[in-house]
Motif scaffolding. Structure first.
Motif, mmCIF file in Angstrom:
data_model
loop_
_atom_site.group_PDB
_atom_site.id
_atom_site.type_symbol
_atom_site.label_atom_id
_atom_site.label_comp_id
_atom_site.label_asym_id
_atom_site.label_seq_id
_atom_site.Cartn_x
_atom_site.Cartn_y
_atom_site.Cartn_z
ATOM 1 N N GLU A 20 25.998 -0.291 27.631
ATOM 2 C CA GLU A 20 27.372 0.208 27.701
ATOM 3 C C GLU A 20 27.425 1.739 27.690
ATOM 4 N N ILE A 21 26.533 2.330 28.465
ATOM 5 C CA ILE A 21 26.516 3.784 28.604
ATOM 6 C C ILE A 21 26.929 4.141 30.031
ATOM 7 N N ARG B 68 36.468 3.834 30.371
ATOM 8 C CA ARG B 68 37.307 3.384 29.260
ATOM 9 C C ARG B 68 37.624 1.896 29.392
ATOM 10 N N GLY C 236 34.823 -0.307 28.385
ATOM 11 C CA GLY C 236 34.386 -0.234 26.998
ATOM 12 C C GLY C 236 33.123 0.579 26.794
ATOM 13 N N VAL C 237 32.911 1.559 27.651
ATOM 14 C CA VAL C 237 31.725 2.407 27.531
ATOM 15 C C VAL C 237 31.740 3.143 26.192
ATOM 16 N N ARG C 238 30.581 3.179 25.533
ATOM 17 C CA ARG C 238 30.499 3.790 24.199
ATOM 18 C C ARG C 238 29.833 5.162 24.195
ATOM 19 N N ALA C 239 29.213 5.557 25.317
ATOM 20 C CA ALA C 239 28.554 6.858 25.407
ATOM 21 C C ALA C 239 28.474 7.250 26.875
ATOM 22 N N TRP D 18 38.048 13.120 26.132
ATOM 23 C CA TRP D 18 37.443 11.827 25.826
ATOM 24 C C TRP D 18 36.258 12.044 24.893
ATOM 25 N N ASP D 19 36.387 11.595 23.676
ATOM 26 C CA ASP D 19 35.401 11.897 22.630
ATOM 27 C C ASP D 19 34.466 10.716 22.403
ATOM 28 N N VAL D 20 33.407 10.644 23.234
ATOM 29 C CA VAL D 20 32.317 9.699 23.010
ATOM 30 C C VAL D 20 31.017 10.502 23.039
ATOM 31 N N ASN E 210 21.254 6.675 22.060
ATOM 32 C CA ASN E 210 21.054 5.474 21.245
ATOM 33 C C ASN E 210 20.687 5.812 19.803
#
Length: 395
Positions: free
Chosen positions: A204-205, A229, A232-235, A284-286, A393
């Motif tokens: 999910e990057i 977004r 559901g991307v986390r990074a 966007w803060d990831v 990671n």
């Protein structure tokens, strides 16, 4: 902006030509010395006087348009700035076509590698170049049998002009790859450049590659972030490797989407006039990593430095190119133009990257000979991308 009178610009190169001593056999015809009418207070008076002599006495007809172009380029060459140069009407049109991302050509991005070579930075999908087998990293050495050089931006423009042409016309391009010369016959066609590619990697990057900061780049990044977004991307990995730069306004808009509120970059001209560019509080803060290499230049370095100095993310790869100056494009009513270096830029901390580059937080040099395919990222064959993913990671 200024209006260029052909009469005096034409003769600047003539002054240079007649001042050069020839080592070959020369036949001189004695004649009456011309009356000295030059005004000592006017540095161009002698040039105008010599122009009159050339127009009156040169043994064949002179092409004023050709002399004017050579004169302008000779004048700008004395600045010894590879980023300052003149566009003819045809060159200016070609530049505008590339900026919009729509033109007839072979579908590859060529840039200066800093070693006097022209390097293929990108091969666009479904393009004539891709279909023929051209690869990123190839060195362009000849077009239709004529050698091409990569010392200056003017060399680059000349080579690109040779590659472009009408739809369905062939052009032979010779490349050097691993010490071997390869010639491909490319059939020119309509090329639509997408300056942004994106995908979601395992874990999910999000992976976002920005080819240049021009064309549809802001629209493409905005679209990518929306898709990330929704997925559901986390990074996020932002790849600006071999991105030669582009428009200052574009990189500022993209920084505003991804870095926290504060100063992004500022410019100063020779009068000390300063212009500052800021990001607002909405971003966007990831977790984020930025990939750079030795051909990431100018606007790419602004982006990397903004991320690094704000603590927004980690920079991975190799020290960047080191171009910390800004050019302004002046256009004329005849359709030609001049690109002139008008200011220097500085990072938020006041540092200049000109001649220095941005040093990555995690230094990784590529050892794999296989070219990177930016639209199909592969962590297994791309050590820099793999290091960026590991850093994310571990965060």
């Amino acid at each position: 902006m200024f209006k260029r009178p052909v009469s005096w610009l034409t003769v600047i190169c003539l002054v240079l030509i007649v001042a050069m001593a020839s080592s070959t056999l020369t036949l001189l015809l004695a004649g009456a010395a011309p009356a000295d009418t030059a005004d000592g207070d006017d540095p161009l008076a002698r040039a105008r006087e010599i122009l009159e002599i050339v127009e009156r006495d040169y043994y064949t007809e002179v092409d004023e348009e050709q002399l004017a172009t050579g004169a302008i380029r000779g004048m700008l060459a004395t600045l010894e700035d590879p980023y300052t140069f003149y566009y003819t009407t045809e060159e200016y049109q070609a530049m505008n076509e590339e900026t919009t991302g729509q033109y007839s050509g072979v579908g590859m991005l060529v840039g200066l590698d800093g070693k006097g070579n022209l390097m293929v930075m990108r091969v666009f999908r479904n393009s004539p170049a891709m279909n023929a087998g051209v690869q990123a990293g190839d060195l362009l050495v000849a077009v239709d049998g004529a050698p091409v050089a990569g010392e200056t931006s003017q060399d680059l423009n000349a080579a690109v002009a040779l590659l472009k042409g009408d739809d369905q016309t062939p052009v032979d391009a010779t490349f050097e790859r691993d010490g071997e010369r390869l010639t491909f016959t490319l059939t020119r066609g309509a090329v639509n450049i997408n300056y942004v590619e994106y995908s979601v990697l395992d874990g999910e990057i999000g992976y976002l590659s920005i080819y240049q900061f021009t064309g549809d780049d802001v629209e493409g990044v905005t679209e990518a972030l929306s898709a990330f977004r929704e997925a559901g991307v986390r990074a996020l990995v932002v790849d600006v490797r071999s991105n030669p730069g582009g428009l200052l306004d574009d990189v500022v808009q993209i920084c505003d989407l991804l870095v926290p509120e504060g100063l992004i970059v500022y410019t100063e001209d020779r009068q000390g006039r300063r212009q500052e560019y800021y990001a607002d509080a909405d971003y966007w803060d990831v977790p984020m990593a930025v990939l750079v290499n030795g051909m990431s230049a100018s606007a790419s370095e602004i982006f990397a430095a903004a991320v690094q100095e704000s603590g927004r993310g980690v920079i991975v790869g190799e020290t960047t190119y080191g171009k910390g100056i800004v050019q302004t494009l002046f256009s004329f009513s005849e359709g030609d133009g001049v690109q002139l270096t008008t200011s220097a830029y500085y990072t938020a901390s006041g540092a200049s990257i000109h001649g220095q580059g941005v040093t990555p937080d995690i230094e990784v040099s590529l050892t794999d000979d296989d070219p990177i395919v930016y639209y199909a990222p592969d962590p297994e064959g791309d050590e820099q991308l793999r290091a960026a993913l590991e850093a994310l990671n571990a965060a």
